[in-house]
Design a protein around this motif. Structure first.
Motif, PDB file in Angstrom:
ATOM      1  N   UNK A 249       0.816  -1.209   0.000  1.00  0.00           N
ATOM      2  CA  UNK A 249       0.000   0.000   0.000  1.00  0.00           C
ATOM      3  C   UNK A 249       0.851   1.261   0.000  1.00  0.00           C
ATOM      4  N   UNK A 250       1.923   1.263   0.788  1.00  0.00           N
ATOM      5  CA  UNK A 250       2.811   2.420   0.816  1.00  0.00           C
ATOM      6  C   UNK A 250       3.495   2.633  -0.528  1.00  0.00           C
ATOM      7  N   UNK A 251       3.938   1.544  -1.151  1.00  0.00           N
ATOM      8  CA  UNK A 251       4.580   1.657  -2.464  1.00  0.00           C
ATOM      9  C   UNK A 251       3.631   2.261  -3.484  1.00  0.00           C
ATOM     10  N   UNK A 252       2.387   1.778  -3.478  1.00  0.00           N
ATOM     11  CA  UNK A 252       1.410   2.270  -4.453  1.00  0.00           C
ATOM     12  C   UNK A 252       1.030   3.726  -4.203  1.00  0.00           C
ATOM     13  N   UNK A 253       1.197   4.180  -2.976  1.00  0.00           N
ATOM     14  CA  UNK A 253       0.839   5.565  -2.655  1.00  0.00           C
ATOM     15  C   UNK A 253       2.000   6.528  -2.838  1.00  0.00           C
ATOM     16  N   UNK A 254       3.132   6.025  -3.366  1.00  0.00           N
ATOM     17  CA  UNK A 254       4.267   6.912  -3.624  1.00  0.00           C
ATOM     18  C   UNK A 254       5.190   7.064  -2.430  1.00  0.00           C
ATOM     19  N   UNK A 255       5.407   5.992  -1.685  1.00  0.00           N
ATOM     20  CA  UNK A 255       6.269   6.007  -0.499  1.00  0.00           C
ATOM     21  C   UNK A 255       7.701   6.410  -0.865  1.00  0.00           C
ATOM     22  N   UNK A 256       8.300   7.292  -0.077  1.00  0.00           N
ATOM     23  CA  UNK A 256       9.666   7.733  -0.281  1.00  0.00           C
ATOM     24  C   UNK A 256      10.529   7.362   0.934  1.00  0.00           C
ATOM     25  N   UNK A 257      11.741   6.935   0.652  1.00  0.00           N
ATOM     26  CA  UNK A 257      12.701   6.636   1.713  1.00  0.00           C
ATOM     27  C   UNK A 257      14.078   6.992   1.164  1.00  0.00           C
ATOM     28  N   UNK A 258      14.776   7.845   1.883  1.00  0.00           N
ATOM     29  CA  UNK A 258      16.016   8.398   1.340  1.00  0.00           C
ATOM     30  C   UNK A 258      17.245   7.773   1.996  1.00  0.00           C
ATOM     31  N   UNK A 259      18.207   7.439   1.132  1.00  0.00           N
ATOM     32  CA  UNK A 259      19.511   6.965   1.586  1.00  0.00           C
ATOM     33  C   UNK A 259      20.573   7.852   0.949  1.00  0.00           C
ATOM     34  N   UNK A 260      21.792   7.756   1.448  1.00  0.00           N
ATOM     35  CA  UNK A 260      22.883   8.532   0.861  1.00  0.00           C
ATOM     36  C   UNK A 260      23.359   7.856  -0.422  1.00  0.00           C
ATOM     37  N   UNK A 261      23.394   8.614  -1.519  1.00  0.00           N
ATOM     38  CA  UNK A 261      23.715   8.015  -2.807  1.00  0.00           C
ATOM     39  C   UNK A 261      25.131   7.445  -2.829  1.00  0.00           C
ATOM     40  N   UNK A 262      26.084   8.163  -2.269  1.00  0.00           N
ATOM     41  CA  UNK A 262      27.468   7.686  -2.238  1.00  0.00           C
ATOM     42  C   UNK A 262      27.553   6.350  -1.513  1.00  0.00           C
ATOM     43  N   UNK A 263      26.933   6.260  -0.347  1.00  0.00           N
ATOM     44  CA  UNK A 263      26.992   5.024   0.437  1.00  0.00           C
ATOM     45  C   UNK A 263      26.303   3.875  -0.289  1.00  0.00           C
ATOM     46  N   UNK A 264      25.129   4.165  -0.905  1.00  0.00           N
ATOM     47  CA  UNK A 264      24.423   3.107  -1.632  1.00  0.00           C
ATOM     48  C   UNK A 264      25.241   2.630  -2.826  1.00  0.00           C
ATOM     49  N   UNK A 265      25.794   3.561  -3.581  1.00  0.00           N
ATOM     50  CA  UNK A 265      26.556   3.217  -4.776  1.00  0.00           C
ATOM     51  C   UNK A 265      27.741   2.328  -4.427  1.00  0.00           C
ATOM     52  N   UNK A 266      28.475   2.701  -3.402  1.00  0.00           N
ATOM     53  CA  UNK A 266      29.664   1.931  -3.027  1.00  0.00           C
ATOM     54  C   UNK A 266      29.298   0.566  -2.453  1.00  0.00           C
ATOM     55  N   UNK A 267      28.146   0.494  -1.779  1.00  0.00           N
ATOM     56  CA  UNK A 267      27.737  -0.754  -1.147  1.00  0.00           C
ATOM     57  C   UNK A 267      27.026  -1.705  -2.109  1.00  0.00           C
ATOM     58  N   UNK A 268      26.137  -1.166  -2.946  1.00  0.00           N
ATOM     59  CA  UNK A 268      25.239  -2.015  -3.731  1.00  0.00           C
ATOM     60  C   UNK A 268      25.648  -2.164  -5.189  1.00  0.00           C
ATOM     61  N   UNK A 269      26.229  -1.122  -5.787  1.00  0.00           N
ATOM     62  CA  UNK A 269      26.509  -1.173  -7.224  1.00  0.00           C
ATOM     63  C   UNK A 269      27.941  -1.594  -7.539  1.00  0.00           C
ATOM     64  N   UNK A 270      28.910  -1.035  -6.834  1.00  0.00           N
ATOM     65  CA  UNK A 270      30.304  -1.302  -7.181  1.00  0.00           C
ATOM     66  C   UNK A 270      30.715  -2.769  -7.063  1.00  0.00           C
ATOM     67  N   UNK A 271      30.210  -3.532  -6.078  1.00  0.00           N
ATOM     68  CA  UNK A 271      30.569  -4.958  -6.064  1.00  0.00           C
ATOM     69  C   UNK A 271      30.153  -5.685  -7.348  1.00  0.00           C
TER      70      UNK A 271
END
Length: 410
Positions: A249-271
């Motif tokens: 329900x939250x997703x369908x209503x446009x739920x937002x949750x913010x993380x730091x882009x630098x931290x996410x990129x280094x943790x999730x994408x670079x590996x």
């Protein structure tokens, strides 16, 4: 005569109504893409440059550098839309060639209206906005060009396309392998005037440069440089709803949750970026046979649905198209072999099948433009099946699922 006029008027109303619904549907999808779907993952394709040396995808980051450090996230927001816009323009070129350039008929218009809702259509451009779409756009325009040129010009066009694809390979290293089947199919079907020598010369001109660039990236591109690449990425808020573990329900209503882009990129994408070929193969294997088999079945169904939809609307049998492809079995084998490394190292197996559907579907669409059936008026049954099928494809965009079993970068 009056009944014919009524019939013509009703069909005109059908086209006007469906076009209006198509535009409304496209506007809704764009609104969802802007307001609901986070862009952070698409940003990652432009966050790496050549600061640490020659690496894959570095040219995309050089484009970001043009905006300057002060406009880092503004530049990413602009660049994120370039693959989508380019791909849509490529599809529009195909639609224009089918419905306008080669003649006008109701079936031609129906076929053009079908293109946006196909599995590789508008929704795919919006919700699979990776930089390999630039190669798809180039292939679409190359295929359109092949319908207009003679033998000598075909070789020259192939050479120009090959250089373009070589540049795009520096943005996404899988580009020639994803669209090699499309190039070979286009030269086989749309340039049937070529003899064997001119055909293979065109193939080498079109695929030789990008494949050489891809091999150079594999041989000389720096690897295991994620610590240095991490330092290139700026800190800033990125909307990542799934990281907040929302309810449906939250997703369908446009739920937002913010993380730091630098931290996410280094943790999730670079590996994922740092994987070698062998590590990529093992990663695909870790997904499991069930998930990969499910992706294969789903992908094959997506390919079949797309081809049959084109065939029904245009009135041109798929078997006639595939018969021409079978006329150059070595070329088709090369195209199939080229995409195998992508399946071996990338877990998005449904996505690869959708791109195969694009490779063949674009060529099939352009092939129909010179077939006699496409100038015959559509039957009432054709219009009904078209309307129902197009609405289902629009409401259930089956092409945007990347695959089954792959972990979501968190």
């Amino acid at each position: 005569m009056p009944s014919a006029a009524v019939d013509t008027g009703s069909r005109r109303g059908f086209f006007i109504t469906f076009t209006a619904l198509l535009l409304f549907w496209a506007a809704v999808l764009v609104t969802l893409a802007i307001t609901v779907v986070p862009d952070g993952y698409w940003y990652s394709y432009f966050a790496i440059d050549y600061s640490v040396g020659f690496i894959r995808r570095g040219l995309a980051g050089e484009m970001l550098d043009l905006f300057g450090a002060a406009h880092y996230f503004g530049g990413l927001a602009v660049l994120r839309w370039i693959p989508t816009v380019a791909f849509v323009l490529g599809l529009a070129g195909v639609a224009w060639s089918v419905a306008v350039r080669s003649g006008r008929s109701q079936r031609r218009r129906l076929t053009a209206l079908l293109i946006p809702v196909l599995p590789f259509g508008f929704a795919f451009a919006l919700f699979s906005a990776r930089t390999d779409l630039l190669g798809g756009a180039a292939l679409a325009l190359f295929a359109v060009l092949l319908t207009r040129v003679a033998t000598r010009a075909t070789v020259m066009a192939s050479a120009v396309f090959g250089l373009t694809l070589a540049v795009l390979t520096l943005i996404h290293e899988a580009t020639p392998f994803l669209f090699g089947l499309g190039v070979l199919s286009a030269l086989t079907v749309l340039a049937r005037h070529l003899d064997a020598k001119a055909f293979w010369t065109s193939v080498v001109a079109a695929l030789g440069p990008p494949v050489l660039v891809a091999l150079a990236l594999a041989a000389f591109g720096r690897q295991k440089v994620s610590p240095q690449l991490c330092q290139l990425v700026q800190h800033g808020p990125m909307n990542h709803p799934l990281a907040g573990k929302p309810t449906i329900g939250q997703l369908l209503s446009g739920f937002h949750y913010y993380v730091d882009y630098h931290d996410w990129f280094c943790r999730a994408f670079l590996p994922l970026f740092d994987m070698t070929f062998g590590e990529g193969v093992r990663f695909v294997g870790s997904i499991g046979v069930v998930a990969l088999a499910g992706s294969t079945v789903y992908g094959l169904a997506t390919l079949l649905i797309g081809m049959l939809a084109i065939s029904h609307v245009a009135g041109v049998p798929v078997r006639r198209f595939t018969a021409i492809l079978r006329g150059r079995p070595l070329a088709m084998l090369v195209g199939i072999v080229m995409i195998l490394p992508v399946f071996a190292t990338g877990v998005d197996w449904v996505r690869w099948w959708v791109i195969i559907a694009f490779d063949l579907g674009v060529v099939f669409l352009l092939y129909t433009r010179n077939q006699p059936e496409i100038d015959e008026p559509p039957t009432r049954r054709t219009l009904i099946v078209f309307a129902v099928g197009a609405i289902l494809l629009a409401v259930i965009p089956i092409g945007i699922i990347p695959g089954f079993g792959a972990p979501v970068p968190m």
